[in-house]
Design an enzyme around this catalytic site. Sequence first.
Site, mmCIF file in Angstrom:
data_model
loop_
_atom_site.group_PDB
_atom_site.id
_atom_site.type_symbol
_atom_site.label_atom_id
_atom_site.label_comp_id
_atom_site.label_asym_id
_atom_site.label_seq_id
_atom_site.Cartn_x
_atom_site.Cartn_y
_atom_site.Cartn_z
ATOM 1 N N ASP A 33 0.864 -1.189 0.000
ATOM 2 C CA ASP A 33 0.000 0.000 0.000
ATOM 3 C C ASP A 33 0.899 1.237 0.000
ATOM 4 O OD1 ASP A 33 1.099 0.232 2.513
ATOM 5 O OD2 ASP A 33 -0.802 0.252 3.591
ATOM 6 N N ASP A 74 1.369 4.742 2.307
ATOM 7 C CA ASP A 74 0.949 5.354 3.570
ATOM 8 C C ASP A 74 1.318 6.837 3.585
ATOM 9 O OD1 ASP A 74 0.404 2.674 4.991
ATOM 10 O OD2 ASP A 74 2.489 2.444 4.352
ATOM 11 N N ASP A 117 -3.354 4.399 2.642
ATOM 12 C CA ASP A 117 -3.746 4.754 4.011
ATOM 13 C C ASP A 117 -3.473 6.234 4.217
ATOM 14 O OD1 ASP A 117 -4.375 2.141 4.549
ATOM 15 O OD2 ASP A 117 -2.635 1.742 5.826
HETATM 16 N N1 DCT Z 1 1.698 1.027 11.592
HETATM 17 C C1 DCT Z 1 1.227 1.592 12.762
HETATM 18 N N2 DCT Z 1 -0.079 1.467 13.080
HETATM 19 C C2 DCT Z 1 -0.914 0.796 12.254
HETATM 20 C C3 DCT Z 1 -0.454 0.245 11.048
HETATM 21 C C4 DCT Z 1 0.888 0.375 10.736
HETATM 22 O O1 DCT Z 1 1.967 2.195 13.499
HETATM 23 N N3 DCT Z 1 -2.187 0.702 12.611
HETATM 24 C C5 DCT Z 1 3.104 1.177 11.255
HETATM 25 C C6 DCT Z 1 3.941 -0.054 11.189
HETATM 26 C C7 DCT Z 1 4.539 -0.083 9.813
HETATM 27 C C8 DCT Z 1 4.039 1.168 9.134
HETATM 28 O O2 DCT Z 1 3.110 1.761 9.998
HETATM 29 C C9 DCT Z 1 3.442 0.936 7.789
HETATM 30 O O3 DCT Z 1 2.552 -0.169 7.797
HETATM 31 P P1 DCT Z 1 2.371 -1.087 6.534
HETATM 32 O O4 DCT Z 1 1.889 -0.294 5.389
HETATM 33 O O5 DCT Z 1 1.531 -2.239 6.952
HETATM 34 O O6 DCT Z 1 3.817 -1.650 6.307
HETATM 35 P P2 DCT Z 1 4.969 -1.189 5.330
HETATM 36 O O7 DCT Z 1 6.187 -1.252 6.147
HETATM 37 O O8 DCT Z 1 4.619 0.109 4.691
HETATM 38 O O9 DCT Z 1 5.001 -2.353 4.302
HETATM 39 P P3 DCT Z 1 4.322 -2.444 2.863
HETATM 40 O O10 DCT Z 1 5.390 -2.057 1.925
HETATM 41 O O11 DCT Z 1 3.936 -3.862 2.718
HETATM 42 O O12 DCT Z 1 3.161 -1.514 2.827
HETATM 43 MG MG MG Z 2 2.813 0.432 3.634
#
Ligand code: DCT
Ligand code: MG
Length: 523
Positions: free
Chosen positions: A340, A342, A447
């Site tokens: 995703d 963020d 997100d």
């Molecule tokens: N996080 C957080 N609270 C949440 C969800 C996630 O603090 N409710 C943190 C932990 C990792 C970061 O945010 C990003 O989450 P992801 O998108 O799930 O992971 P990513 O490291 O960005 O991995 P990906 O490349 O798979 O998106």
């Molecule tokens: Mg991510």
Amino acid sequence: MSSAEKLGGLGIIPKRKRQKVTEVSSSHSKHEVRFQNLIIFIVERKMGSSRRMFLMDLARKKGFRVDDVLSDSVTHVVAENNSWNEIWDWIQNQKLSNADKLKVLDISWFTDSMAAGKPVDIEEQHRLQERKILQSNLPLASPVVTISQYACQRRSTVNNRNKIFTDALDMLAENFEFNENDGAFVAFSRATSLLKSLPYTISRMANLEGLPCFGEQTKAIIEEILEDGVCSKVESLLCDEKYKARKLFTSVFGVGLKTADKWYGQGFRTLEEVKAAKDLKFTKMQKAGFLYYEDINSAVTRPEADAVGQIIENIVQECTPDASVTLTGGFKRGKVKGHDVDFLISCLKEGKHEDLLHKTVRKLDIQGLLLHSDFMEATLEKRKLPSKQYDAMDHFQKCFLILKLNKALVNNRVLSVPSVSAVRPTNKEAEPEVNTKIKDWKAIRVDLVVVPAQQFAYALLGWTGSRQFERDLRRYTHHEKNMMLDNHGLYDKKKKVFLEAKTEEEIFAHLDLDYIEPWERNA
Ligand code: DCT
Ligand code: MG
């Protein structure tokens, strides 16, 4: 594909087959030098002469000049498994006149350059690390170094030299998490995370001596992979009905482990069976998950993430000109792909962000870019002590989206007017657009998190991840500093105060930690 095939494709050859690779003869005189302004010298120490010959040959074939001896002509010194201190001490003894001008680099710069077919720019991660060597003259052992048990005291780039082991340990850790075996999940997660920080590849069991985070079980996995090139536990997991179903079902957006297990218990094994089931009810999120399954499960690339960032930024700015949009998550850590994208949205002025998220999402919808949205309103009115759980969800207002990204916007970043078919603010989930002839867009998971300005640094640190880095940062904070940390703030339990911070650097300083750059947090 079996895990043996998967692991074999990673460029690491199991012990028994390894010798053959090093028997390549040197034939450099035949190769034309394409890069005139650099001369490489490869340090044999801790690398071995056959691997050195192999690498020298490889570089020469690719048009690099590599000298056999270190002289004043050399510009780049490349070493493997050595710390900066060790190499620098050695260079000092070589009585060169230009030692200060030498670029002293880790093997990762060399391998990146070989992969690129040209010398790549020297990034921070290419420099040799300064390290305290405890035992350097153990026969057969790699440098045994003081490595912290906490990921927040290690530097872990995307350049994972132990993928053959971490792929296996990650998969086993995931299965322990599925089975709610917290102890084993934590043990395997910590071991795999430690391997990701090592500046060398584990090639014999002696390399694990003195390292924290390894127990009998994790050591046995490493040993088996070193011996056979595969891990039997991984092999059987890949054939395990329940594991396969859990992986498949949780790959649908909106499906958690509970639902996956329910479907498995009802006898379903494929997504087709689940979709065709008459008496199953799906949430709005799951319906979107099925509808855009292919797109969502093909990784988001960095150019796609940038294109989405541009769209969000334009819309947020239209709503509130002093608001900022910050890319975070895996892409901020330098990953080139993610599941995703963020973003944190923040306003300089207090209170101004109140309706910003709803306005932004409404505008996305009007522009025909919204395929799905799921809001979570802020759940914290007053400041509360950080949670004791290292994995706890934060309280910020957020929205989980699926956006429709016009493929033409990727790379050129020109914001064109959405196509006519796209400018319909209707319920997109009911439209069978996925099946239309030429699909010029991709569904992307995004997100958005709205963060008050005074908590921004903490939110940025929390959302940058990785998950293991964050867990260890909170564990370190609790056990070593008697403080509590979450995505909202840092609380000093002794002084009974919240510590303010404007930047991530300030948070590391509050915790007496050396600053770890985002791209070194791939723990
Ligand atoms: N996080 C957080 N609270 C949440 C969800 C996630 O603090 N409710 C943190 C932990 C990792 C970061 O945010 C990003 O989450 P992801 O998108 O799930 O992971 P990513 O490291 O960005 O991995 P990906 O490349 O798979 O998106
Ligand atoms: Mg991510």
